[in-house]
Design an enzyme around this catalytic site. Structure first.
Site, PDB file in Angstrom:
ATOM      1  N   HIS A 328       0.873  -1.170   0.000  1.00  0.00           N
ATOM      2  CA  HIS A 328       0.000   0.000   0.000  1.00  0.00           C
ATOM      3  C   HIS A 328       0.911   1.220   0.000  1.00  0.00           C
ATOM      4  O   HIS A 328       1.945   1.223   0.668  1.00  0.00           O
ATOM      5  CB  HIS A 328      -0.921  -0.009   1.221  1.00  0.00           C
ATOM      6  N   ASP A 351      -2.431  10.082   3.736  1.00  0.00           N
ATOM      7  CA  ASP A 351      -2.845   9.050   2.788  1.00  0.00           C
ATOM      8  C   ASP A 351      -4.083   9.523   2.045  1.00  0.00           C
ATOM      9  O   ASP A 351      -5.084   9.868   2.661  1.00  0.00           O
ATOM     10  CB  ASP A 351      -3.147   7.757   3.562  1.00  0.00           C
TER      11      ASP A 351
END
Length: 706
Positions: A328, A351
Site C-alpha cells: 500500500h 494518505d
C-alpha cells in the site's frame, strides 16, 4: 488645481524581476508567467514612476489574498515603504532610488497564508494595478522560521524540487520500482493546486498551516466527499476511464482535472500517492511516496487481521472485512507540529487512498512517524489506523465442515509479517531506501514491545469481538490479543519453506513446498498447499491449483513437495484480470498427534521482458533529438492490444502508441522527436501495457545543456 495633478506621483510600470527572484527562491522551474516566491524570504520589485520619488511621497504596496481581502483578517497586507515596522510579519524597504526608478525589497512572513496574491500599488490617491499582478506565495523549506523548514539541501532537492521518482510495488519478497513523473512544475499544475485549496473550503487564515493544508489535500486528491481529483476503482472494470495501471505520472491527471473540474477515472493507491506528492511538492511541502509491504487494513482497530483458509489452504474471501494488501502506498510530509506536545516534528504520514473515513471524510493524517513508532496512538490524526497498517498481527483460521456446520480452527498467529520493507526513493540516488526503522522499532526488541503495550492500552477500549461470526459459530481457541504475544514452543521443530523458479508468463509455474522437522521421533504431517492468482489488495482472482499430501519424516529431516501449474491453467485467467496479477501460495502443515500447526504464505510476481530506450546521453536546449523505444516479446505467448505510453518532462508531452498484437519473438520500435525546453537532468519514461501483462516500465536519463 491642474498644476498639482501634474505633479502627482503615479506608477508607470512594475518589473517583477522574475528570473532573478525565481532563481533565489528555487521556483525557476515553474512553467508559469507570473512571479512565484516562497514565504519568509525577500524578493525584489522594480517600480517605474512618472517622476522622481521624493521623501514626502506616499508609497504603499497592497498584497491581497482571497475574494475580499481585509486588513483585520490579514488577507490584505498594506506595506508602507515609508515605515520600517512590519505588518503581520511582512517587511518592505527601499533598496535603491534613482531617477524615475525605485528598487524595493519585500519579505513575506514565514507564517503567511499560501496561495495567490494580487498586488496593487498606492501612491497618494492613485492606485496602480499592473496587468499581470498575481504573485504566488508558497511554503519555504529553505527558511528556518517556516514550519516546513528542512535543513539538508540534498533532501530539499529530492523532496521538493525533484519532479521524477519511483513508487515501489510488487510484493515483500520481490520489490520493484515503478517510475513516476510527479511534474509539479508543468503547465497548469500550480493553478490546479490553488484551485484545490479554494475548493477545500479551508478558511484562508488556515492556509498558513501545513498540517491543515496537507490534511485537506489528502481528502481532495480522492473524489469521494468533494469531487476531488481521482476516483478510486478496484473492481477490475475500467471501461469508461483509464485503468490505474496506465498512468505514468500525475501531470495528465491534474491537467485533465483542472480542465474538466470533474474527477478523473481511475486511481489506485500508487496513483493517489503519486498525485499527492505532486501537489505537496508543488506547494512547497517536502513530500515522499512511501510503500508499505504486507499492509494491514484493520477496519476494527484491534490490531488483528483474521485470515480464513479452506482445507486445501485456499484463502476464503468474504468472511472478514479486514485485509492484507501486498503493498500500500501513502505519503510522508515534513513539518513541525506546533499543535502537538513537543517531540513530534519531522515526517508525518498522510494518505489520499480512500480506505476509512476520518471525521466523516475520506482523509488520513498527518500522523507523526514518531507517534506510530512509539505507539502513541491517541495523537491526531488517524494514528490508530496507520499504526495498525504496519503492526497488526495475522491470525490464520482453517474453516472445516463439522456436522454440516462451519467450524473455525485457529492454526497460527504471525506477529512479524505485517509492515515490512517500508520503502521510498533514496535521496539523490535512483535506489530504494528502507525506512522501516522510522516507523517501528526492531521486531522483538524491548522498545518494540513497549510501543505495542502502549498502543494496546489506547486501543483496548475499542476492541470488540468479531461481530461477523463470533456470536453464532463454534470456534476453537478464541483469543483476545495479549499485549505481548509469545510464540508456542514447537514439539517437532516444524518449518515450512516455499521456493520457486523465476515465473515467466506463458511458461509452467514451478513451485515447491519444503517441510522440515528437527526433533527426534517419527512424524506424520498433513500438508495442504494452494496457488492462487490475486490482485495487490490481496483479493483472490482465481485458484490455479493445489496439492494435499500426507508425508512422514524422521527426526531432523526435510522433504520437498512440488506444486507445478501448467501454462494453460492460468493463461486465460491472467488475460481476464484487469489489474497486475500476483501469484500467491499458501501452505498449511499439521503434525498428527501433536498441537504443531503452521502456515506459510508468499506472494510472487512474474518476470517480464524489458523495454530499451535509445537516445543520446546529452542534448542541447531547444534543439531536436530523436528517441526510440524498442521491445522484443521473448515470452511463449502473444501479447494482445499492446499500448506504449511515453513521457519526458520538459522534452515532450505524454504520447501513446497503439502497437496491436505482438506475437512471440516479434520486435516493435516506436520513435519520438523531442525538443527540450529546460536544462538539467531529465528523464524519459516508457510503459507497455497489454491484455496479459499490465506494466512493463523503464526510464532513462538525459542531460540537457544550454
Amino acid at each position: 488645481m491642474s498644476n498639482k495633478a501634474g505633479t502627482d506621483l503615479t506608477v508607470t510600470g512594475i518589473d517583477f524581476l522574475k528570473s532573478q527572484n525565481s532563481s533565489l527562491h528555487h521556483t525557476d522551474a515553474y512553467n508559469i508567467e507570473n512571479l512565484v516566491v516562497r514565504r519568509g524570504q525577500d524578493f525584489q520589485l522594480q517600480l517605474s514612476f512618472s517622476r522622481e520619488l521624493k521623501d514626502a511621497d506616499k508609497l504603499v504596496l497592497h498584497f491581497g489574498i482571497g475574494e475580499k481581502p481585509n486588513k483585520t483578517k490579514e488577507t490584505l497586507i498594506a506595506l508602507n515603504a515609508r515605515q520600517k515596522r512590519d505588518v503581520s510579519g511582512w517587511q518592505i524597504s527601499i533598496v535603491k532610488n534613482s531617477g524615475k526608478e525605485c528598487l524595493l525589497s519585500v519579505t513575506s512572513s514565514p507564517e503567511a497564508m499560501v496561495g495567490k496574491y494580487t498586488l496593487n500599488v498606492k501612491t497618494g490617491t492613485n492606485i496602480y494595478k499592473p496587468q499581470n499582478n498575481t504573485v504566488y506565495l508558497l511554503f519555504n523549506p529553505w527558511c528556518k522560521d517556516d514550519a516546513v523548514f528542512l535543513a539538508d539541501e540534498a533532501q530539499r532537492r529530492e523532496y521538493v524540487l525533484n519532479d521524477t521518482g519511483y513508487i515501489y510495488v510488487g510484493s515483500a519478497y520481490r520489490i520493484y520500482n515503478r517510475p513516476w513523473n510527479f511534474g509539479q512544475f508543468e503547465e497548469l499544475i500550480l493553478d490546479t493546486c490553488i484551485y484545490l485549496l479554494d475548493k477545500s473550503k479551508l478558511k484562508i487564515s488556515f492556509r498558513r498551516d501545513p498540517v491543515l493544508v496537507s490534511r485537506v489535500m489528502s481528502a481532495l486528491v480522492n473524489s469521494y466527499n468533494d469531487n476531488g481529483v481521482l476516483m478510486g476503482n478496484w473492481s477490475g472494470n475500467y471501461n469508461n476511464g483509464t485503468s490505474p495501471m496506465d498512468w505514468i505520472g500525475s501531470v495528465s491527471i491534474l491537467q485533465k482535472y483542472y480542465k474538466t473540474k470533474k474527477p478523473v477515472r481511475y486511481g489506485q493507491c500508487w496513483v493517489f500517492s503519486g498525485v499527492l506528492t505532486t501537489v505537496m511538492r508543488c506547494l512547497g511541502i517536502p513530500s515522499r511516496c512511501v510503500s508499505n509491504f504486507n499492509s494491514a487494513h484493520d477496519t476494527e482497530e484491534n490490531l488483528r487481521i483474521d485470515i480464513y483458509l479452506n482445507e486445501v489452504g485456499e484463502k476464503v474471501d468474504g468472511i472478514s472485512l479486514d485485509s492484507i494488501w501486498n503493498f500500500h502506498v501513502w505519503n510522508d510530509v515534513w513539518m513541525k507540529r506546533k499543535d502537538l506536545p513537543a517531540g513530534f516534528d519531522g515526517w508525518q504520514a498522510i494518505d489520499a487512498t480512500p480506505q476509512e473515513e476520518s471525521e466523516g471524510i475520506f482523509q488520513c493524517g498527518p500522523c507523526p512517524l514518531k507517534a506510530i513508532r512509539e505507539g502513541e496512538v491517541y495523537l491526531p490524526f488517524d494514528s490508530k489506523f496507520v499504526y495498525a497498517e504496519v503492526n497488526a498481527d495475522k491470525v490464520y483460521w482453517v474453516v472445516k465442515k463439522v456436522n454440516g456446520k462451519d467450524k473455525y480452527i485457529k492454526v497460527n498467529t504471525e506477529t512479524q509479517g505485517v509492515g515490512v520493507n517500508i520503502s521510498t526513493k533514496a535521496v539523490g540516488q535512483n535506489t530504494r531506501e528502507d525506512i522501516t526503522a522510522q516507523y517501528k522499532f526492531p521486531e522483538g526488541s524491548k522498545e518494540e514491545r513497549k510501543a505495542m503495550q502502549n498502543a494496546s492500552s489506547f486501543l483496548h477500549a475499542r476492541i470488540r469481538p468479531r461481530a461477523l461470526f463470533f456470536s453464532s459459530v463454534a470456534t476453537d481457541d478464541v483469543d483476545s490479543r495479549p499485549a505481548v504475544s509469545c510464540e508456542k514452543v514447537s514439539k517437532t521443530g516444524l518449518q515450512l519453506e516455499i521456493t520457486n523458479k523465476a515465473l515467466y508468463p506463458g511458461n509452467p509455474l514451478e513451485l515447491a513446498i519444503t517441510v522440515k522437522t528437527s526433533t527426534p521421533g517419527s512424524w506424520t504431517i498433513n500438508l495442504a498447499s494452494s496457488c492462487q492468482l490475486q490482485s495487490y489488495t490481496g483479493k483472490v482472482e482465481g485458484s490455479l491449483g493445489c496439492v494435499k499430501e500426507t508425508i512422514k519424516l524422521e527426526g531432523k529431516s526435510e522433504m520437498q513437495v512440488p506444486l507445478k501449474i501448467a501454462a494453460d491453467a492460468y493463461m486465460k485467467m491472467l488475460a481476464s484480470v484487469e489489474d497486475e496479477a500476483l501469484i500467491h501460495v499458501t501452505a498449511i502443515a499439521e503434525v498428527q498427534g501433536t498441537d504443531d500447526k503452521l502456515t506459510k504464505e508468499t506472494t510472487m510476481s512474474f518476470e517480464y521482458p524489458p523495454i530499451t530506450i535509445q537516445m543520446p546521453e546529452t542534448a542541447k536546449l531547444n534543439k531536436e533529438f530523436a528517441c526510440a523505444f524498442i521491445f522484443k516479446n521473448n515470452l511463449n505467448m502473444p501479447l494482445n492490444n499492446c499500448k506504449l505510453l511515453v513521457e519526458g518532462l520538459g522534452m515532450f508531452k505524454m504520447t501513446e502508441f497503439d502497437e496491436g498484437d505482438v506475437e512471440p519473438g516479434k520486435i516493435i520500435k516506436s520513435e519520438v522527436i523531442c525538443t527540450p525546453i529546460r536544462p538539467g537532468e531529465k528523464k524519459m519514461v516508457a510503459k507497455l501495457t497489454s491484455t496479459q501483462i499490465k506494466a512493463i516500465s523503464v526510464e532513462k536519463t538525459i542531460t540537457i545543456t544550454e
